[in-house]
Design a protein around this motif. Structure first.
Motif, mmCIF file in Angstrom:
data_model
loop_
_atom_site.group_PDB
_atom_site.id
_atom_site.type_symbol
_atom_site.label_atom_id
_atom_site.label_comp_id
_atom_site.label_asym_id
_atom_site.label_seq_id
_atom_site.Cartn_x
_atom_site.Cartn_y
_atom_site.Cartn_z
ATOM 1 N N ASP A 16 -18.509 -15.896 4.061
ATOM 2 C CA ASP A 16 -18.197 -15.488 5.434
ATOM 3 C C ASP A 16 -19.379 -14.832 6.143
ATOM 4 O O ASP A 16 -19.272 -14.463 7.321
ATOM 5 C CB ASP A 16 -17.015 -14.500 5.432
ATOM 6 N N CYS A 17 -20.495 -14.676 5.456
ATOM 7 C CA CYS A 17 -21.595 -13.869 6.009
ATOM 8 C C CYS A 17 -22.243 -14.486 7.256
ATOM 9 O O CYS A 17 -22.538 -13.771 8.206
ATOM 10 C CB CYS A 17 -22.653 -13.618 4.944
ATOM 11 N N VAL A 18 -22.487 -15.784 7.239
ATOM 12 C CA VAL A 18 -23.174 -16.391 8.380
ATOM 13 C C VAL A 18 -22.325 -16.249 9.650
ATOM 14 O O VAL A 18 -22.855 -16.101 10.746
ATOM 15 C CB VAL A 18 -23.514 -17.866 8.087
ATOM 16 N N ALA A 19 -21.020 -16.253 9.520
ATOM 17 C CA ALA A 19 -20.144 -16.089 10.680
ATOM 18 C C ALA A 19 -19.885 -14.621 11.006
ATOM 19 O O ALA A 19 -19.153 -14.331 11.956
ATOM 20 C CB ALA A 19 -18.818 -16.802 10.436
ATOM 21 N N CYS A 20 -20.479 -13.715 10.251
ATOM 22 C CA CYS A 20 -20.255 -12.277 10.443
ATOM 23 C C CYS A 20 -21.514 -11.600 10.981
ATOM 24 O O CYS A 20 -21.579 -11.265 12.157
ATOM 25 C CB CYS A 20 -19.813 -11.656 9.123
ATOM 26 N N GLY A 21 -22.500 -11.381 10.140
ATOM 27 C CA GLY A 21 -23.775 -10.803 10.575
ATOM 28 C C GLY A 21 -23.716 -9.344 10.988
ATOM 29 O O GLY A 21 -24.684 -8.802 11.524
ATOM 30 N N ARG A 22 -22.594 -8.661 10.745
ATOM 31 C CA ARG A 22 -22.466 -7.268 11.207
ATOM 32 C C ARG A 22 -23.474 -6.338 10.536
ATOM 33 O O ARG A 22 -24.017 -5.455 11.186
ATOM 34 C CB ARG A 22 -21.042 -6.755 10.957
ATOM 35 N N CYS A 23 -23.725 -6.495 9.260
ATOM 36 C CA CYS A 23 -24.650 -5.573 8.581
ATOM 37 C C CYS A 23 -26.102 -5.828 8.971
ATOM 38 O O CYS A 23 -26.979 -5.021 8.650
ATOM 39 C CB CYS A 23 -24.465 -5.651 7.057
ATOM 40 N N CYS A 24 -26.379 -6.909 9.658
ATOM 41 C CA CYS A 24 -27.740 -7.194 10.135
ATOM 42 C C CYS A 24 -27.940 -6.688 11.557
ATOM 43 O O CYS A 24 -28.988 -6.923 12.152
ATOM 44 C CB CYS A 24 -28.019 -8.686 10.034
ATOM 45 N N HIS A 25 -26.939 -6.020 12.092
ATOM 46 C CA HIS A 25 -27.066 -5.328 13.366
ATOM 47 C C HIS A 25 -27.249 -3.844 13.053
ATOM 48 O O HIS A 25 -26.392 -3.225 12.406
ATOM 49 C CB HIS A 25 -25.833 -5.554 14.242
ATOM 50 N N HIS A 26 -28.373 -3.294 13.450
ATOM 51 C CA HIS A 26 -28.696 -1.901 13.111
ATOM 52 C C HIS A 26 -29.851 -1.426 13.978
ATOM 53 O O HIS A 26 -30.468 -2.214 14.705
ATOM 54 C CB HIS A 26 -29.036 -1.773 11.628
ATOM 55 N N GLU A 27 -30.171 -0.140 13.852
ATOM 56 C CA GLU A 27 -31.253 0.429 14.656
ATOM 57 C C GLU A 27 -32.611 0.081 14.054
ATOM 58 O O GLU A 27 -32.688 -0.344 12.892
ATOM 59 C CB GLU A 27 -31.068 1.944 14.738
ATOM 60 N N PRO A 28 -33.692 0.278 14.825
ATOM 61 C CA PRO A 28 -35.029 0.011 14.270
ATOM 62 C C PRO A 28 -35.318 0.903 13.064
ATOM 63 O O PRO A 28 -34.678 1.926 12.861
ATOM 64 C CB PRO A 28 -35.964 0.363 15.434
ATOM 65 N N ASN A 29 -36.312 0.505 12.279
ATOM 66 C CA ASN A 29 -36.740 1.267 11.106
ATOM 67 C C ASN A 29 -35.587 1.510 10.136
ATOM 68 O O ASN A 29 -35.402 2.615 9.626
ATOM 69 C CB ASN A 29 -37.379 2.605 11.509
ATOM 70 N N THR A 30 -34.796 0.491 9.919
ATOM 71 C CA THR A 30 -33.669 0.581 8.999
ATOM 72 C C THR A 30 -33.963 -0.126 7.685
ATOM 73 O O THR A 30 -33.725 0.427 6.615
ATOM 74 C CB THR A 30 -32.407 -0.015 9.652
ATOM 75 N N VAL A 31 -34.467 -1.340 7.732
ATOM 76 C CA VAL A 31 -34.731 -2.116 6.512
ATOM 77 C C VAL A 31 -36.187 -1.894 6.113
ATOM 78 O O VAL A 31 -37.104 -2.435 6.738
ATOM 79 C CB VAL A 31 -34.454 -3.612 6.734
ATOM 80 N N HIS A 32 -36.402 -1.064 5.095
ATOM 81 C CA HIS A 32 -37.785 -0.794 4.680
ATOM 82 C C HIS A 32 -38.153 -1.674 3.497
ATOM 83 O O HIS A 32 -37.289 -2.187 2.777
ATOM 84 C CB HIS A 32 -37.973 0.686 4.373
#
Ligand code: SF4
Ligand code: SF4
Length: 121
Positions: A16-32
Motif C-alpha cells: 500500500d506504500c506507493v498509494a500512501c506516501g504519508r511518511c515521506c511527507h515531512h519537514e526539511p532536515n529530517t532524513v539524515h
C-alpha cells in the motif's frame, strides 16, 4: 500540504506504500544520511538529492521539496513512489509498514514523532 489521513492497517509487505506516501511527507532536515548511505547513493545521487547542513557536525540530509521529501516522485497523481527506493537511506528503511510510525503518519498525513530519528533543529 499534508495529505489526508488514511484509515486501516497497510499491507505489511509494503503493497500500500506507493498509494500512501504519508511518511515521506515531512519537514526539511529530517532524513539524515550515514556514511553507508553516502556509499550506497554514490556521487551523482548525492549531488541531486542531498544537501550538507552548514552547522556542526555537518550532517547530510535528503533535500525537501516543500513539505515532502525531494526524492518522492509525484509525477503521477495519487501515487508516491520513491525515486531512489533501492538506494534509500537507513532512516527510511526503519519505517516499516504497519509500525507505530507508519500508522501515525497515515493518521496525520505526514511523518509524526513516533520514529527513532527526529528532525534536527
Ligand atoms: S506511512 Fe506506512 S503505508 Fe504509508 S508509505 Fe509510509 S510505511 Fe508505507
Ligand atoms: S528517500 Fe524515498 S523513502 Fe525516504 S523519505 Fe524520501 S521518498 Fe520516502
Amino acid at each position: 500540504m499534508p495529505l489526508t489521513p488514511i484509515a486501516g492497517t497497510p499491507d505489511p509487505d509494503g503493497g500500500d506504500c506507493v498509494a500512501c506516501g504519508r511518511c515521506c511527507h515531512h519537514e526539511p532536515n529530517t532524513v539524515h544520511l550515514l556514511e553507508s548511505d553516502d556509499d550506497r547513493l554514490g556521487p551523482d545521487l548525492l549531488a541531486e538529492y542531498t544537501v550538507l547542513d552548514k552547522r556542526p557536525p555537518g550532517w547530510r540530509f535528503i533535500k525537501n521539496a516543500g513539505e515532502r521529501c525531494g526524492a518522492l516522485d509525484v509525477s503521477a497523481p495519487g501515487l508516491y513512489p520513491c525515486a531512489i527506493y533501492e538506494r534509500r537511506p537507513e532512516d527510511c528503511r526503519i519505517v516499516e509498514p504497519g509500525s507505530p510510525c507508519c500508522l501515525e503518519a497515515r493518521q496525520l498525513g505526514h511523518l509524526g514523532t513516533s520514529v527513532e530519528f527526529r528532525r534536527i533543529v
